[in-house]
Scaffold this active site. Structure first.
Site, PDB file in Angstrom:
ATOM      1  N   ARG A   1      24.194  34.876  33.296  1.00  0.00           N
ATOM      2  CA  ARG A   1      25.467  35.292  32.709  1.00  0.00           C
ATOM      3  C   ARG A   1      25.615  34.637  31.335  1.00  0.00           C
ATOM      4  O   ARG A   1      25.270  35.198  30.321  1.00  0.00           O
ATOM      5  CB  ARG A   1      26.631  34.911  33.635  1.00  0.00           C
TER       6      ARG A   1
ATOM      7  N   HIS B   1      26.802  40.791  40.780  1.00  0.00           N
ATOM      8  CA  HIS B   1      25.619  40.892  41.650  1.00  0.00           C
ATOM      9  C   HIS B   1      25.170  42.353  41.752  1.00  0.00           C
ATOM     10  O   HIS B   1      23.976  42.655  41.710  1.00  0.00           O
ATOM     11  CB  HIS B   1      25.948  40.408  43.078  1.00  0.00           C
TER      12      HIS B   1
ATOM     13  N   SER C   1      31.438  34.313  42.225  1.00  0.00           N
ATOM     14  CA  SER C   1      32.002  34.397  43.579  1.00  0.00           C
ATOM     15  C   SER C   1      33.108  33.365  43.751  1.00  0.00           C
ATOM     16  O   SER C   1      34.125  33.624  44.401  1.00  0.00           O
ATOM     17  CB  SER C   1      30.919  34.135  44.628  1.00  0.00           C
TER      18      SER C   1
ATOM     19  N   LYS D   1      25.523  24.016  54.068  1.00  0.00           N
ATOM     20  CA  LYS D   1      26.629  24.480  53.222  1.00  0.00           C
ATOM     21  C   LYS D   1      27.625  25.232  54.093  1.00  0.00           C
ATOM     22  O   LYS D   1      27.218  25.970  54.984  1.00  0.00           O
ATOM     23  CB  LYS D   1      26.068  25.478  52.195  1.00  0.00           C
TER      24      LYS D   1
HETATM   25  O1  PNS Z   1      23.887  32.494  44.432  1.00  0.00           O
HETATM   26  P1  PNS Z   1      23.353  31.122  44.198  1.00  0.00           P
HETATM   27  O2  PNS Z   1      24.134  30.103  45.011  1.00  0.00           O
HETATM   28  O3  PNS Z   1      23.301  30.774  42.721  1.00  0.00           O
HETATM   29  O4  PNS Z   1      21.840  31.115  44.738  1.00  0.00           O
HETATM   30  C1  PNS Z   1      21.074  29.947  44.731  1.00  0.00           C
HETATM   31  C2  PNS Z   1      19.755  30.127  45.500  1.00  0.00           C
HETATM   32  C3  PNS Z   1      20.009  30.634  46.909  1.00  0.00           C
HETATM   33  C4  PNS Z   1      18.882  31.131  44.775  1.00  0.00           C
HETATM   34  C5  PNS Z   1      19.033  28.744  45.522  1.00  0.00           C
HETATM   35  O5  PNS Z   1      19.927  27.767  45.968  1.00  0.00           O
HETATM   36  C6  PNS Z   1      17.800  28.736  46.402  1.00  0.00           C
HETATM   37  O6  PNS Z   1      16.793  29.330  46.069  1.00  0.00           O
HETATM   38  N1  PNS Z   1      17.880  28.017  47.547  1.00  0.00           N
HETATM   39  C7  PNS Z   1      16.817  27.905  48.516  1.00  0.00           C
HETATM   40  C8  PNS Z   1      16.056  26.564  48.355  1.00  0.00           C
HETATM   41  C9  PNS Z   1      15.105  26.658  47.182  1.00  0.00           C
HETATM   42  O7  PNS Z   1      14.115  27.346  47.241  1.00  0.00           O
HETATM   43  N2  PNS Z   1      15.462  25.993  46.049  1.00  0.00           N
HETATM   44  C10 PNS Z   1      14.712  26.083  44.791  1.00  0.00           C
HETATM   45  C11 PNS Z   1      13.565  25.112  44.699  1.00  0.00           C
HETATM   46  S1  PNS Z   1      14.041  23.432  44.876  1.00  0.00           S
END
Ligand code: PNS
Length: 164
Positions: free
Chosen positions: A89, A16, A127, A40
């Site tokens: 990645r 990150h 993570s 979550k």
């Molecule tokens: O670190 P992560 O868990 O890969 O991050 C995922 C994240 C937070 C970017 C994603 O889950 C997200 O954007 N969640 C908010 C809801 C949303 O906008 N989802 C995408 C469109 S359905």
């Protein structure tokens, strides 16, 4: 140009940090956006994640850390951001990231997702692996910001004790 870098950061890893440092050089302001999704159950509370992220981005003058709940594109709009930054990645990330970027584009045509290839040094790092290493008492120090490793270790131990 304002960019947002959304994620769970549970906890922040060197992967990150690589994306934060590189993308902060490409925008005027970068908002690191910590998802605080009540459905979550993260290992680290969002307060802890924000505190840790603020500490490890303190050297970057144009980086802010905030939490958000709801859609990333709505948060981006509230911040006046037209760019969502995500790290890629390995190939395995692509499918999920492709769907998410396509959906976000559908929801907000004026907001672009920009992908940065994570430095190959960290291409295997996540993570969840850091949490697993800590759970088995392994050394997480090489994988998280060095100055914060003891704090991260302590918080992970405490949360594992709570689970028992
Ligand atoms: O670190 P992560 O868990 O890969 O991050 C995922 C994240 C937070 C970017 C994603 O889950 C997200 O954007 N969640 C908010 C809801 C949303 O906008 N989802 C995408 C469109 S359905």
């Amino acid at each position: 140009m304002i960019g947002i870098y959304p994620g769970s950061f549970d906890p922040v890893t060197n992967g990150h940090m690589d994306i934060i440092e590189r993308s902060s050089r490409m925008v005027d302001k970068l908002v690191v956006a910590v998802l605080c999704n009540r459905a979550k159950k993260p290992t680290f509370s969002y307060e802890e994640r924000v505190r840790i992220l603020k500490q490890c981005t303190a050297h970057l003058g144009n980086v802010e850390v905030e939490t958000f709940d709801g859609l990333t594109v709505d948060f981006a709009r509230r911040k006046g951001a037209h760019m969502i930054i995500r790290g890629l990645r390995a190939i395995s990330d692509f499918e999920n990231e492709f769907s998410m970027a396509s959906m976000n584009k559908q929801l907000a045509d004026d907001i672009e997702t920009m992908f940065l290839m994570t430095n190959t040094q960290w291409s295997y790092l996540s993570s969840s692996m850091v949490r697993e290493i800590a759970a088995y008492d392994g050394d997480i120090e090489p994988f998280v910001p060095a100055a914060l490793a003891p704090q991260i270790k302590k918080a992970l131990r405490a949360s594992l004790q709570e689970e028992k």
